[in-house]
Motif scaffolding. Structure first.
Motif, short mmCIF file in Angstrom:
data_model
loop_
_atom_site.label_atom_id
_atom_site.label_comp_id
_atom_site.label_asym_id
_atom_site.label_seq_id
_atom_site.Cartn_x
_atom_site.Cartn_y
_atom_site.Cartn_z
N THR A 1 0.84 -1.20 0.00
CA THR A 1 0.00 0.00 0.00
C THR A 1 0.87 1.25 0.00
O THR A 1 1.90 1.29 0.67
CB THR A 1 -0.92 0.01 1.24
OG1 THR A 1 -1.78 -1.13 1.16
CG2 THR A 1 -1.76 1.27 1.31
N LEU A 2 0.44 2.24 -0.76
CA LEU A 2 1.11 3.52 -0.78
C LEU A 2 0.10 4.55 -0.28
O LEU A 2 -0.99 4.66 -0.82
CB LEU A 2 1.53 3.83 -2.22
CG LEU A 2 2.63 4.85 -2.50
CD1 LEU A 2 3.95 4.41 -1.88
CD2 LEU A 2 2.81 5.03 -4.00
N ILE A 3 0.44 5.26 0.78
CA ILE A 3 -0.46 6.28 1.31
C ILE A 3 0.13 7.64 0.96
O ILE A 3 1.21 7.99 1.40
CB ILE A 3 -0.62 6.12 2.83
CG1 ILE A 3 -1.35 4.81 3.14
CG2 ILE A 3 -1.37 7.30 3.43
CD1 ILE A 3 -1.40 4.45 4.61
N VAL A 4 -0.56 8.38 0.12
CA VAL A 4 -0.05 9.67 -0.34
C VAL A 4 -0.89 10.78 0.29
O VAL A 4 -2.11 10.82 0.13
CB VAL A 4 -0.12 9.78 -1.88
CG1 VAL A 4 0.51 11.07 -2.35
CG2 VAL A 4 0.55 8.58 -2.53
N ILE B 1 -4.09 -3.72 5.99
CA ILE B 1 -3.83 -5.10 6.41
C ILE B 1 -5.02 -6.00 6.06
O ILE B 1 -4.86 -7.08 5.50
CB ILE B 1 -3.53 -5.15 7.93
CG1 ILE B 1 -2.20 -4.42 8.21
CG2 ILE B 1 -3.45 -6.60 8.41
CD1 ILE B 1 -1.90 -4.21 9.67
N LEU B 2 -6.24 -5.49 6.32
CA LEU B 2 -7.43 -6.27 5.99
C LEU B 2 -7.52 -6.52 4.49
O LEU B 2 -8.04 -7.54 4.05
CB LEU B 2 -8.69 -5.54 6.46
CG LEU B 2 -9.01 -5.63 7.94
CD1 LEU B 2 -10.22 -4.79 8.27
CD2 LEU B 2 -9.26 -7.09 8.35
N ALA B 3 -7.00 -5.57 3.70
CA ALA B 3 -7.05 -5.72 2.24
C ALA B 3 -5.93 -6.60 1.73
O ALA B 3 -5.86 -6.87 0.54
CB ALA B 3 -6.99 -4.35 1.58
N GLY B 4 -5.04 -7.04 2.64
CA GLY B 4 -4.01 -7.99 2.23
C GLY B 4 -2.62 -7.41 2.03
O GLY B 4 -1.76 -8.05 1.43
N SER B 5 -2.38 -6.19 2.54
CA SER B 5 -1.05 -5.59 2.37
C SER B 5 -0.06 -6.16 3.37
O SER B 5 -0.41 -6.44 4.52
CB SER B 5 -1.12 -4.08 2.58
OG SER B 5 -1.65 -3.48 1.46
N THR B 6 1.18 -6.26 2.93
CA THR B 6 2.24 -6.67 3.85
C THR B 6 3.18 -5.50 4.14
O THR B 6 4.04 -5.59 5.00
CB THR B 6 3.08 -7.81 3.23
OG1 THR B 6 3.53 -7.37 1.95
CG2 THR B 6 2.27 -9.07 3.10
N ALA B 7 3.02 -4.43 3.36
CA ALA B 7 3.88 -3.27 3.57
C ALA B 7 3.10 -2.00 3.28
O ALA B 7 2.18 -1.99 2.45
CB ALA B 7 5.10 -3.33 2.67
N GLY C 1 4.35 -5.61 -8.53
CA GLY C 1 3.00 -5.93 -8.99
C GLY C 1 1.92 -5.12 -8.31
O GLY C 1 1.96 -3.90 -8.30
N ARG C 2 0.99 -5.83 -7.68
CA ARG C 2 -0.21 -5.20 -7.15
C ARG C 2 0.06 -4.11 -6.11
O ARG C 2 0.82 -4.32 -5.15
CB ARG C 2 -1.07 -6.29 -6.49
CG ARG C 2 -2.52 -5.89 -6.32
CD ARG C 2 -3.37 -6.56 -7.36
NE ARG C 2 -4.02 -5.65 -8.25
CZ ARG C 2 -5.35 -5.54 -8.34
NH1 ARG C 2 -6.14 -6.24 -7.58
NH2 ARG C 2 -5.87 -4.72 -9.22
N MET C 3 -0.56 -2.95 -6.31
CA MET C 3 -0.42 -1.86 -5.35
C MET C 3 -1.79 -1.28 -5.03
O MET C 3 -2.64 -1.17 -5.92
CB MET C 3 0.41 -0.71 -5.97
CG MET C 3 1.87 -1.00 -6.19
SD MET C 3 2.75 -1.12 -4.65
CE MET C 3 2.43 0.49 -3.99
N MET C 4 -1.96 -0.90 -3.81
CA MET C 4 -3.15 -0.14 -3.46
C MET C 4 -2.66 1.25 -3.10
O MET C 4 -1.72 1.40 -2.32
CB MET C 4 -3.86 -0.79 -2.27
CG MET C 4 -5.18 -0.13 -1.92
SD MET C 4 -6.15 -1.15 -0.78
CE MET C 4 -5.34 -0.75 0.76
N LEU D 1 -6.22 0.92 -7.43
CA LEU D 1 -5.40 -0.28 -7.49
C LEU D 1 -4.61 -0.25 -8.78
O LEU D 1 -5.09 0.22 -9.81
CB LEU D 1 -6.31 -1.52 -7.49
CG LEU D 1 -7.05 -1.81 -6.19
CD1 LEU D 1 -8.14 -2.84 -6.43
CD2 LEU D 1 -6.10 -2.27 -5.11
N THR D 2 -3.37 -0.72 -8.72
CA THR D 2 -2.60 -0.84 -9.95
C THR D 2 -2.12 -2.29 -10.07
O THR D 2 -2.18 -3.05 -9.10
CB THR D 2 -1.34 0.05 -9.94
OG1 THR D 2 -0.43 -0.44 -8.95
CG2 THR D 2 -1.68 1.50 -9.63
#
Lengths: 466, 152, 83, 111
Positions: free
Chosen positions: A3-6, A43-49, A100-103, A141-142
Motif C-alpha cells: 500500500t502507498l499512502i499519499v 492489512i485487511l485488504a491484504g497488504s504486507t507493507a 506488482g499489485r499496489m493499493m 489499485l494498480t
C-alpha cells in the motif's frame, strides 16, 4: 500486495490552524490516530507493507508508527515535491512499487469498511483502476489482479473525505455510533458502545452515559455528566458539575467547574464549534481550566506564606545534614552543582535554580539523596517565592519549544517537590500532569503541607528499596 | 511502582566518561562514533529495544554537529585548542555536553529558508530536533552545549 | 452603574464585542442582577460567535434574553414579546 | 568517502559511499567532475551511512549550481537516517528523491 499512502500538505491545510502542532495522520478519531485506521484497512485488504508519502514533514507520523512492527507489517516513508502528480509519485517509489499489485490512497481520506464483508478477496480480484473517488482523494489499485474470480459489486468499503472540522466531527460521531463496530478502538470494552482506558477515576455522583469513549488518566469529578456521545482523550479532567455531551475532548484538556460542553471539540484551551468551524482560544485559561492566575507564581498570598513557612521548616531540618554531607561529597567528587533553568508559570519567564546532582552508590550519597539534599538549594527559591514548595515537577526550559507549557499543562507551577512524588506516581511530564493539575485546582495550603511531607518521605523510602 | 523505584536506583546521576579531542574537523568522526557507542551501551543497560537505533543515531548526529560547530567557531590560528565532550546519565536520560574555549555563539540561530538553498546553518536545528533538551551556557570564557535525550 | 438611577431596563448591543472572558462575563451578570433587583432587565443583542460560545459554555446564556439585533431588543420592552 | 560513477541511459549516476560529513564534504566536489559540470545527474546515496549538516549543505550547493546552469540533481536511495536529516531540515522540498537510482536516471533521460 503493498500500500502507498499519499498525503499532501494541501489536503490538510484546513486542519493546521485549528489544531496547531498536530499532524493530520496522527489526529485522533475516537482516540485512535487517523493513520491507524488506514493501516488496519491496508492489512485487511491484504497488504504486507505500507509506505507513507508526503510533501510535508513526517517525523511525527514516524515517531508514532515507527517501522510497523507493532502491526506486523513493514512501514516506510518517502518524500515528494509539492507538484508531483501520482505518476511522479509512483516513479519515485519505483522499487517499492515494482512487485506488482499496489493499493494507493491519495488525499486526506478515511476509508470505512465493514468487518463482516471480506475485503481481501475483493481487492485481490478487482481490476486495476480507481476503486473509490471523492473530490479531495481517491483509492486506486494498480497491477494485475492476484486472483481470478467474479468481482462482487459494489466495493465493501466507502470513502469519507476529511475536508473540514464538520466532516471530522461527523466521522467521529459515526464511528462512536456504529454497532457492532468494525473498528478496533482503544480501551477496555465489554459493550460495543463503551470504551474505557486505564486509570479512569469516576467520583461519586458522576455519571457516564453511553455511547462513550474515554482514554487513559481521566478524572470525572463529582456531579459531572459525560455522554451521551462523548469522546474523551487521555489526561483529561472534567470538573464538578460540568456536562460533556456530543463532544470531543482531545488529550490534555481540563474542563473547569460548572461548564456545559455540548456539540463542541475542545483541545487544550481551544474550543471549536464543528458546525460553524468557529474556533476560540480561551485567553483566560480558567474558563476551561478552572483556575486563576493569581500571585507571583500562581499562588495566592496566603498560600505563598504557607509555602514559605514549609520551606523554612525544611531548611532548618536539613541544614545540619547539608553542612555535614555536602562538603564531604564535594571532596569525593560525587556532588556536582548544576544550575538549571526551568519554565516558569508564565511562558517565556524562566526560573533559574541550583539543583545539584549526587552520584555514586556509597552510603553518604545514598543518605544525601534520601534526605533530598539535592533539593536543599531550591528550598531557598521557594522561600523567596520563585518556585512553590510543592507543585509540578519542573520542566526544563526548552523542553517543549513548540507548544506553550500552559496549554500542555494547565496549572503548571514549578516546585521543589511535585505532587506526583507525593502520590507516588511515575514522575514524568505526561503521566504526572494529571495529578498535578488536580491538586493545582483542588489543593489547599494545609493539604500542600501534608503532601510536601509525603513527597519528602516517599523520596527517603525510594532510596531504601533494593 | 516497584519497577519505577528500581529503575531509579540502578541509574543514579553519573558522569561516566569525559574525552578531550583536538579542535580539528577530522576528529569529528571519532567524537560522533564514540557518542553512538556510548548511546548503544547506555540504551542496552536501560533495556530499551524499540527505539534504540533512533536513539543512538540521534546522539551520533547531535555530537557530530556540536563538534563541527565548535571547530568552525574557533579562530583558525587556535588549532591546538581542545574540545571537551562528557557523557553522564540520570535515570533513563543520557546527557552529553560539548565545551570549548572559543568565542561566544548564538544558540538560537534559525535555519534560513530552505528554498533559497542555504549551504550552512542546519546544525543547531538538527540538534534541537534530535534531542529532548538543549542548553547553552557561557561561563568563564567557555562555551558549553548540553544535550539530553530520554531513552524511555 | 450610575444610569441605574434613571432606568433599570437595558439592552447591551454586542455587535462590536468580539471577545469576552470570564471576568467580562462576571461584570455583565452582575449588571443583570442589579437591574433585576430594580425590577428591570438586561437583554443582549447581536452576539458574535465567540461571545455566544462562551455564554453557552458557562451556562450564562440561560440568564439572558437574547435578540438578533438591538432594535428588536428595545422593542421587546415595549411589546413585552419574548426573545 | 569513496565516489564511483557509472552511466545509465546517458545519465551519470554518482554513487557516494561512507560518511558524508564536515570532514569529507569539501573533498567530494573535487572527486568527480560530474558533480560540478552542467549535466543532469543522479546521486546514489545508498552507500552513505552517515550524513550531517555539512554533508547536506554540500548536496544543496551542488543542486543550486546545477540548477542555475540548467542541469538538475536527483537523489536516490536514502536510508532512514538520511531521510530523517532531510525531513527535519525540510531539504526534502528541494530534491526529487527516488528509491531506485537507475529508474531515476531512466526518467531523467526521457525528460
Amino acid at each position: 500486495m503493498k500500500t502507498l499512502i499519499v498525503i499532501r500538505e494541501a489536503d490538510y491545510g484546513w486542519l493546521t490552524p485549528l489544531f496547531p502542532g498536530v499532524h493530520p495522520l496522527v489526529m485522533p478519531i475516537c482516540n485512535k490516530p487517523f493513520i491507524e485506521y488506514l493501516i488496519d484497512f491496508s492489512i485487511l485488504a491484504g497488504s504486507t507493507a505500507v509506505r507513507i508519502v508526503s510533501d510535508g514533514p513526517l517525523n511525527d507520523v514516524e515517531r508514532y508508527c515507527e517501522n510497523g512492527s507493532r502491526w506486523g507489517i513493514d512501514i516506510s516513508y518517502a518524500s515528494i515535491l509539492v507538484d508531483d502528480d501520482l505518476d511522479a509519485v509512483m516513479d519515485k517509489n519505483a522499487r517499492y512499487c515494482s512487485e506488482g499489485r499496489m493499493m494507493v490512497t491519495s488525499g486526506f481520506i478515511f476509508i470505512s469498511y465493514e468487518k463482516k464483508h471480506e475485503l481481501k478477496p475483493f481487492v485481490a480480484m478487482a481490476p486495476a483502476g480507481t476503486l473509490l473517488r471523492g473530490s479531495t482523494g481517491s483509492l486506486l489499485l494498480t497491477g494485475t489482479p492476484e486472483n481470478v474470480g467474479e468481482v462482487r459489486e459494489p466495493a465493501p468499503c466507502s470513502l469519507v473525505e476529511l475536508d473540514s472540522i464538520g466532516s471530522y466531527y461527523r466521522l467521529s460521531t459515526e464511528i462512536l455510533n456504529e454497532r457492532p463496530s468494525p473498528y478496533v478502538l482503544p480501551g477496555y470494552s465489554n459493550e460495543p458502545d463503551c470504551h474505557i482506558g486505564r486509570n479512569v477515576v469516576t467520583s461519586k455522583g458522576a455519571e457516564i452515559i453511553k455511547p462513550v469513549i474515554i482514554g487513559n488518566n481521566v478524572q470525572i469529578m463529582k456531579g459531572a455528566v459525560v455522554g451521551p456521545f462523548a469522546v474523551i482523550g487521555s489526561n483529561v479532567i472534567v470538573d464538578r458539575e460540568s456536562t460533556v455531551s456530543n463532544s470531543m475532548l482531545l488529550d490534555n484538556t481540563y474542563i473547569g467547574e460548572n461548564l456545559d460542553i455540548v456539540g463542541r471539540i475542545a483541545y487544550g484551551n481551544i474550543l471549536i464549534d464543528p458546525a460553524s468551524g468557529v474556533s476560540i482560544a480561551m485567553e483566560d485559561r480558567h474558563l476551561l481550566s478552572g483556575m486563576k492566575r493569581d500571585g507571583i507564581f500562581g499562588l495566592g498570598l496566603f498560600r505563598y506564606l504557607f509555602h514559605a513557612a514549609v520551606s523554612l521548616l525544611f531548611i532548618l531540618l536539613l541544614f545540619i545534614p547539608y553542612l555535614l554531607l555536602a562538603p564531604l561529597l564535594k571532596i569525593q567528587g560525587k556532588w556536582k552543582n548544576r544550575t538549571m533553568t526551568f519554565q516558569g508559570v508564565q511562558q517565556g519567564k524562566n526560573v533559574i535554580v541550583v539543583r545539584p546532582s549526587i552520584a555514586g552508590e556509597g552510603v553518604l550519597s545514598g543518605l544525601a539523596r534520601s534526605l533530598s539534599l539535592d533539593r536543599f538549594a531550591m528550598l531557598f527559591s521557594a522561600l523567596s517565592g520563585r518556585v512553590a514548595v510543592i507543585g509540578s515537577f519542573p520542566v526544563e526550559a526548552g523542553r517543549h519549544q513548540e507548544a506553550a507549557t500552559s496549554v500542555l499543562m494547565p496549572g503548571y507551577r514549578p516546585a521543589v517537590f511535585s505532587y506526583a512524588e507525593a502520590e507516588d506516581w511515575p514522575v514524568n511530564a505526561e503521566d504526572s500532569s494529571i495529578v498535578e493539575r488536580y491538586y493545582a485546582v483542588h489543593g489547599s495550603p494545609v493539604q500542600d503541607m501534608v503532601l510536601t511531607v509525603k513527597a519528602f518521605l516517599n523520596r527517603i523510602h525510594a532510596q531504601d528499596q533494593p | 511502582m516497584q519497577q519505577e523505584r528500581q529503575r531509579k536506583n540502578n541509574y543514579p546521576m553519573n558522569t561516566f566518561m569525559t574525552m578531550s579531542l583536538p579542535s580539528d574537523i577530522h576528529y569529528a568522526r571519532i567524537a560522533s562514533k564514540t557518542a553512538m557507542m556510548v548511546a548503544e551501551f547506555f540504551s542496552g543497560q536501560s533495556g530499551i529495544a524499540e527505539k534504540r537505533e533512533e536513539f543512538c543515531h540521534a546522539f551520533e548526529l547531535a555530537v557530530a554537529e556540536a563538534f563541527a560547530n565548535s571547530v568552525f567557531n574557533a579562530a583558525p590560528q587556535e588549532k591546538e585548542r581542545q574540545v571537551m565532550i562528557s557523557f553522564s546519565s540520570e535515570k533513563s536520560e543520557l546527557m552529553v555536553s560539548v565545551s570549548d574555549a572559543n568565542p561566544e555563539f548564538d544558540p538560537e540561530m534559525q535555519v534560513p529558508d530552505i528554498l533559497s538553498y542555504p549551504e550552512h546553518g542546519y546544525g543547531l536545528v538538527l540538534i534541537r530536533q534530535l534531542m529532548d533538551s538543549v542548553r547553552y551556557s557561557r561561563q568563564d570564557g567557555m562555551n558549553q552545549l548540553s544535550m539530553i535525550k530520554n531513552a524511555g | 452603574m450610575s444610569c441605574l438611577k434613571e432606568t433599570s431596563q437595558f439592552v447591551f448591543d454586542c455587535s462590536s464585542l468580539d471577545f469576552i472572558d470570564s471576568s467580562g462575563l462576571g461584570t455583565i451578570v452582575s449588571c443583570l442582577r442589579k437591574s433585576l433587583e430594580h425590577n428591570g432587565d438586561l437583554k443582549l443583542a447581536s452576539l458574535g460567535p465567540q461571545v455566544t460560545m462562551v455564554l453557552e459554555l458557562t451556562k450564562a446564556k440561560r440568564l439572558f434574553a437574547i435578540f438578533s439585533d438591538a432594535a428588536e431588543a428595545v422593542n421587546s420592552y415595549v411589546t413585552g414579546r419574548k426573545a | 568517502m569513496t565516489v564511483n560513477e557509472k552511466k545509465c541511459k546517458g545519465i551519470t549516476i554518482v554513487s557516494l559511499n561512507g560518511s558524508l560529513d564536515a570532514a569529507s564534504a569539501p573533498g567530494v566536489l573535487n572527486s568527480s567532475s560530474a558533480l560540478t559540470d552542467t549535466q543532469s545527474i543522479v546521486i546514489d546515496l545508498s552507500g552513505v551511512d552517515f550524513l550531517d549538516s555539512s554533508g547536506l549543505g554540500c548536496l544543496v550547493g551542488i543542486a543550486r549550481k546545477k540548477r542555475e546552469q540548467g542541469g538538475d540533481v536527483r537523489l536516490a536511495c536514502l536510508n532512514e537516517k538520511l531521510r530523517k536529516v532531510f525531513d527535519i531540515t525540510r531539504a526534502s522540498r528541494l530534491f526529487d528523491i527516488y528509491d531506485d537510482a537507475e529508474y531515476a536516471a531512466g526518467t531523467a533521460a526521457k525528460k
